[in-house]
Motif scaffolding. Structure first.
Motif, mmCIF file in Angstrom:
data_model
loop_
_atom_site.group_PDB
_atom_site.id
_atom_site.type_symbol
_atom_site.label_atom_id
_atom_site.label_comp_id
_atom_site.label_asym_id
_atom_site.label_seq_id
_atom_site.Cartn_x
_atom_site.Cartn_y
_atom_site.Cartn_z
ATOM 1 N N MET A 161 -8.698 6.198 -65.257
ATOM 2 C CA MET A 161 -9.179 7.272 -66.122
ATOM 3 C C MET A 161 -10.673 7.166 -66.410
ATOM 4 N N TYR A 162 -11.403 6.346 -65.653
ATOM 5 C CA TYR A 162 -12.779 6.021 -66.039
ATOM 6 C C TYR A 162 -13.696 7.244 -66.084
ATOM 7 N N LYS A 163 -13.426 8.256 -65.267
ATOM 8 C CA LYS A 163 -14.343 9.400 -65.216
ATOM 9 C C LYS A 163 -14.429 10.127 -66.553
ATOM 10 N N ASN A 164 -13.367 10.120 -67.311
ATOM 11 C CA ASN A 164 -13.407 10.668 -68.660
ATOM 12 C C ASN A 164 -13.568 9.576 -69.714
ATOM 13 N N ALA A 165 -12.982 8.410 -69.463
ATOM 14 C CA ALA A 165 -12.984 7.351 -70.473
ATOM 15 C C ALA A 165 -14.384 6.832 -70.769
ATOM 16 N N ILE A 166 -15.231 6.714 -69.751
ATOM 17 C CA ILE A 166 -16.571 6.168 -69.982
ATOM 18 C C ILE A 166 -17.421 7.118 -70.834
ATOM 19 N N PRO A 167 -17.490 8.419 -70.525
ATOM 20 C CA PRO A 167 -18.224 9.316 -71.429
ATOM 21 C C PRO A 167 -17.632 9.360 -72.836
ATOM 22 N N LEU A 168 -16.324 9.230 -72.957
ATOM 23 C CA LEU A 168 -15.711 9.212 -74.285
ATOM 24 C C LEU A 168 -16.082 7.949 -75.043
ATOM 25 N N ALA A 169 -16.142 6.812 -74.345
ATOM 26 C CA ALA A 169 -16.555 5.566 -74.991
ATOM 27 C C ALA A 169 -17.982 5.680 -75.510
ATOM 28 N N ARG A 170 -18.822 6.321 -74.742
ATOM 29 C CA ARG A 170 -20.204 6.545 -75.190
ATOM 30 C C ARG A 170 -20.234 7.498 -76.386
ATOM 31 N N LEU A 171 -19.318 8.436 -76.392
ATOM 32 C CA LEU A 171 -19.316 9.477 -77.421
ATOM 33 C C LEU A 171 -19.022 8.928 -78.806
#
Length: 920
Positions: A161-171
């Motif tokens: 799920m990294y393609k969404n998870a990484i921007p969400l972690a930054r968010l």
């Protein structure tokens, strides 16, 4: 017909045919995440009829209506719906078009693996779920860059799920990423051909979002089939191919993969080698021996250190229930091959692991929480905590770990599993689909939206800078209002919450801590008005920034406030029995040393239906525990036996039921229950009736509730009015029960009686199975002990810590006694030290007389105090006492003290004192 008429007519046809079904409405910002001061904006992907009426209702986190608005379809098409939130917070919007609620649907299907042929699956159910509300967050400010977030805050997303998870972690605010996982079996499907594309793209995206390689942890596991020592094991074990969960045939293949990873990504400096290794049968991630795991870890550790000596190796993360594995792992020398101990789960405690490290001569390992199940929910329960309570427990759990010395806590995980949302858990439970979970800060379907804890997390991380110090806890208002002092580089802060069921004004002491420079924030980031009365709502929490230091310094009501918010239940200890520490049966299920079997009578009779005129039954049982599991021998005298075990409801017929409380705390969610009976064909059947909540654990050799036990043996013989049950249940089927951790077994057993007309009665040992399901009513099974006293009257001669009184040794009619003189503080007499068996039960028996109020306690190794007798007034005549002494699992030696506390001028006398093993 004119073009104008055609347009009008076409518009009328659209309006007539229009339905809210199929409309997709989305927030303008990624993941519906907005910042205070910017308008909240939602649009529809489809064009609505211009004449349509669009009604929007917004609800806050308490479910109260925040605003209702209406606009035309024309305005909605052109501008969307806009709203300026009056304050930061978590909200949900619901849209109606011409009175019809706009909902989106998503299907959930469930397949079940065949228990015999694990390559086969059966489709068992499908259901559509409707979602009509759109969750959105209005954060008080933008999230700081990951470099400025405290290093305590890490994330552990799924690699898939990294393609969404990484921007969400930054968010929402994380400092580092532990990626779960780099699967060797997925990356190198053929020898020497490694697919780097996914990891390359993950690291590119991580860097773009402020997570450099130096703050990335690679979790690596999974043996490729070509390298596996068991390539034929090609079935899926929960989530992992069985061949991937064993050691490679050649450890050089493992070494080479790690070496190639390190050379391609030289800036990565943290490696977690494998995931959740455990004893065979207790995890799906490792189904090989502990010895082989030590060798695997050694090979990986030496490879990492050869390539990059300054790199850090983490042991594959383990949970609180993995202590038996950790013990064996350290015994085999595994402690030399990792630098950091990662724990998995929630409310983790490093102390038991450090105790084992000390046992094997190791210094305590640094601890991280590499897979924190902050709010993981599984389908076992029928009800689940609300989102606000989940968020509060999340923060309390995090603070508990920091206080315990955990340096980094990695949140698992960012997104819910695909099509597993909170509303689907009941459906999974109904279909006995227990392996899925809901644990994300964001839901994933029908599209990515925040959950309440996501905003709470962002607000929390913004309050902490640098290293966090967790200070004292305080209790107010009959312990229902609580406060915890926190300090970091951002300054002092109080966390305040209310454990009561209703809103309540803040206690005066709490109000006194709100000084002229203080600010009060809600969990959602809204700042409360200065000078306004502070009311504490239940299930939420508040932050008091810069509290008045003098007011806090004056507080004296300190107390423990960091623990899982569960009530403590009172266990009934009415019945005690013993078990053999060893096997009851040989390989053919014949009793071993039958003359030495310790039998417990099954004597308590409960009539279920008097109209059925139940016949008389008698029974007895014996239990044995080994590292392999539980063995049970039950003999029943029953003239009439009715067989029908084929539908799983074996309790309706002549049958056996037995249960364990896997944690020994009395909670229903922790019980495990079995049933055994003969089918109509005369063959024995053993069922797992109920299984406990396994949280995030994934045992491999484990049968779900409602199915025939896969890992065990059952033999039932019927002859001459007598039924004999011989049962062996593998240790993995009892999970999470561990005899090492719970040598005093909370156990219950009953035998059902059906003489042909229905379930007429049952006989039981313990209670809590038939009728009311209640593990608090179970009995205690403790290790069988050799006969003989551990302490006697002759040893009762030691004064306590206070020496300002006299002991008078007497002999009345040949019976020795000791009289304890008076003291204004404490006067007593002690047995002195004697050895005990962890988990065993003993009896402290004596007679006493005098004019004091007598108390009795035990203390010893790893145990400060066990109260055996509360203050009890004595009289002039001798009174007999028979007190049970339950030995804690960590204790190997005790002494017993009889004393009077603060009773000047009062004396007491003791005779016939003895401490001896419990006998049935």
């Amino acid at each position: 017909m004119s073009d104008v008429m055609r347009t009008v007519l076409f518009g009328c046809l659209i309006a007539a045919a229009f339905s809210a079904a199929g409309i997709e409405i989305r927030g303008a910002n990624f993941a519906n995440w907005f910042i205070a001061g910017e308008p909240v904006l939602f649009r529809a992907k489809e064009t609505l009829p211009e004449s349509a009426k669009v009604a929007v209702a917004v609800f806050d986190s308490a479910g109260k209506t925040a605003v209702r608005q209406e606009l035309s379809g024309a305005v909605f098409n052109r501008e969307g719906w806009r709203w300026n939130a009056p304050r930061p917070g978590f909200y949900e919007a619901e849209f109606k078009v011409d009175g019809e609620t706009v909902s989106e649907h998503y299907p959930v299907g469930i397949r079940r693996q065949d228990p015999v042929d694990k390559r086969k699956y059966t489709f068992v159910g499908k259901r559509d779920f409707a979602v009509s509300r759109h969750a959105f967050a209005v954060a008080p400010a933008k999230t700081a860059d990951p470099a400025d977030i405290s290093p305590h805050f890490g994330a552990s997303p799924h690699f898939s799920m990294y393609k969404n998870a990484i921007p969400l972690a930054r968010l929402i605010g994380f400092h580092s990423i532990r990626i779960h996982a780099l699967r060797w079996d997925s990356m190198e499907k053929e020898p020497g051909k490694i697919n780097w594309s996914g990891v390359d793209d993950f690291l590119r995206l991580a860097r773009e979002n402020g997570f450099p390689d130096e703050r990335i942890t690679f979790n690596i596991y999974g043996t490729p089939r070509w390298a596996s020592s068991r390539p034929e094991a090609d079935w899926i074990n929960i989530f992992v191919p069985e061949y991937a969960a064993v050691t490679p045939k050649n450890l050089d293949d493992w070494r080479n993969f790690i070496r190639q990873v390190m050379r391609r990504y030289p800036k990565i400096g943290r490696y977690e080698l494998w995931n959740e290794p455990h004893l065979i049968g207790f995890t799906c991630f490792w189904v090989d021996s502990t010895r082989n795991f030590v060798d695997l870890l050694k090979a990986g550790y030496e490879t990492v250190k050869a390539e990059k000596p300054e790199a850090t190796v983490w042991l594959g993360g383990i949970g609180m229930r993995y202590l038996p594995f950790y013990d064996e792992f350290l015994k085999l020398g595994g402690g030399r091959y990792y630098d950091v101990l990662p724990l998995h789960g929630s409310w983790v405690r490093p102390e038991p692991f450090h105790e084992l490290e000390k046992k094997y001569g190791l210094e305590p390992k640094p601890v991280v929480s590499s897979e924190w199940h902050a709010m993981l929910l599984k389908p076992y329960a029928q009800d689940f905590p609300g989102e606000q309570l989940l968020a509060r427990n999340m923060v309390l759990d995090f603070l508990n770990q920091i206080r315990a010395g955990v340096t980094e806590v990695d949140f698992f995980c960012i997104l819910n599993l695909y099509r597993t949302e909170k509303e689907t858990l009941q459906f999974h439970r109904e279909n006995r689909s227990y392996d899925t979970h809901v644990s994300g800060l964001f839901r994933q379907v029908p599209y990515i939206q925040p959950r309440y804890p996501a905003l709470a997390w962002q607000v929390f991380t913004a309050q902490v800078k640098g290293k966090l110090k967790v200070g004292s806890g305080y209790l107010f208002d009959n312990n229902t209002q609580r406060a915890l002092m926190l300090e970091s580089d951002s300054g002092p802060m109080l966390m305040v919450w209310n454990t009561g069921g209703k809103a309540a004004p803040a206690a005066p002491e709490l109000r006194s801590a709100v000084g002229p420079d203080s600010r009060i924030l809600t969990a959602e980031g809204a700042e409360l008005e200065r000078g306004a009365p502070l009311t504490l709502e239940p299930e939420v929490y508040y932050f008091v920034r810069d509290p008045d230091p003098a007011a806090v310094a004056a507080w004296r009501n300190t107390g423990e406030v960091l623990y899982a918010q569960n009530a403590k239940l009172t266990l009934q200890n009415k019945l005690n029995g013993v078990y053999r520490r060893g096997a009851l049966f040989d390989a053919d299920m014949n009793p071993v040393f039958p003359q030495k079997i310790a039998w417990q009578p099954v004597a308590e009779r409960v009539v279920n239906n008097p109209a059925l005129a139940p016949g008389e039954t008698k029974g007895r049982f014996a239990a044995g525990f080994t590292s392999a599991g539980l063995e049970l021998l039950v003999e029943v005298e029953d003239p009439v036996h009715v067989m029908k075990a084929d539908n799983g409801k074996v309790w309706e017929f002549d049958s056996l039921q037995f249960a364990l409380d896997t944690k020994g705390e009395g909670f229903d969610v922790d019980r495990i229950e079995f049933a055994a009976a003969l089918g109509e064909d005369g063959k024995p059947v053993l069922w797992k009736v109920y299984a406990p909540n396994l949280a995030g654990d994934l045992p491999a050799r484990y049968t779900p509730a409602g199915e025939r036990v896969r890992n065990g043996r059952c033999r039932i013989e019927r002859k001459d009015g007598r039924t004999v049950y011989r049962i062996a249940v593998d240790a993995s089927e009892l999970y999470p029960f561990s005899l090492e951790q719970q040598p005093r077994v909370r156990f219950s057993l009953l035998v059902n009686n059906n003489d042909g007309k229905g379930r007429a009665a049952w006989i039981e040992w313990g209670s809590g199975i038939g009728g009311v399901k209640d593990p608090c009513r179970y009995g205690n099974l403790t290790p069988a002990l050799p006969p003989g006293p551990l302490a006697s009257q002759q040893q009762l001669k030691n004064k306590g810590w206070n020496k300002e009184y006299e002991l008078e040794f007497r002999n009345e009619n040949g019976i020795p006694s000791v009289k304890v003189g008076s003291s204004p503080l404490c006067a007593g007499v002690s047995s002195g030290w004697f050895g005990v068996v962890p988990g065993a039960v003993y009896r402290v028996r004596f007679e006493a007389r005098g004019d004091a109020r007598l108390q009795v306690l035990a203390s010893g190794s790893a145990v400060k105090r066990l109260d055996l007798l509360p203050p009890t007034p004595l009289g002039a005549g001798w009174e007999a006492f028979d007190l049970p002494l339950y030995v804690p699992k960590e204790c190997r030696g005790l002494s017993v003290t009889c004393f009077a506390w603060r009773q000047p001028g009062r004396t007491f006398e003791i005779r016939n004192f003895t401490v001896e093993p419990f006998r049935q």
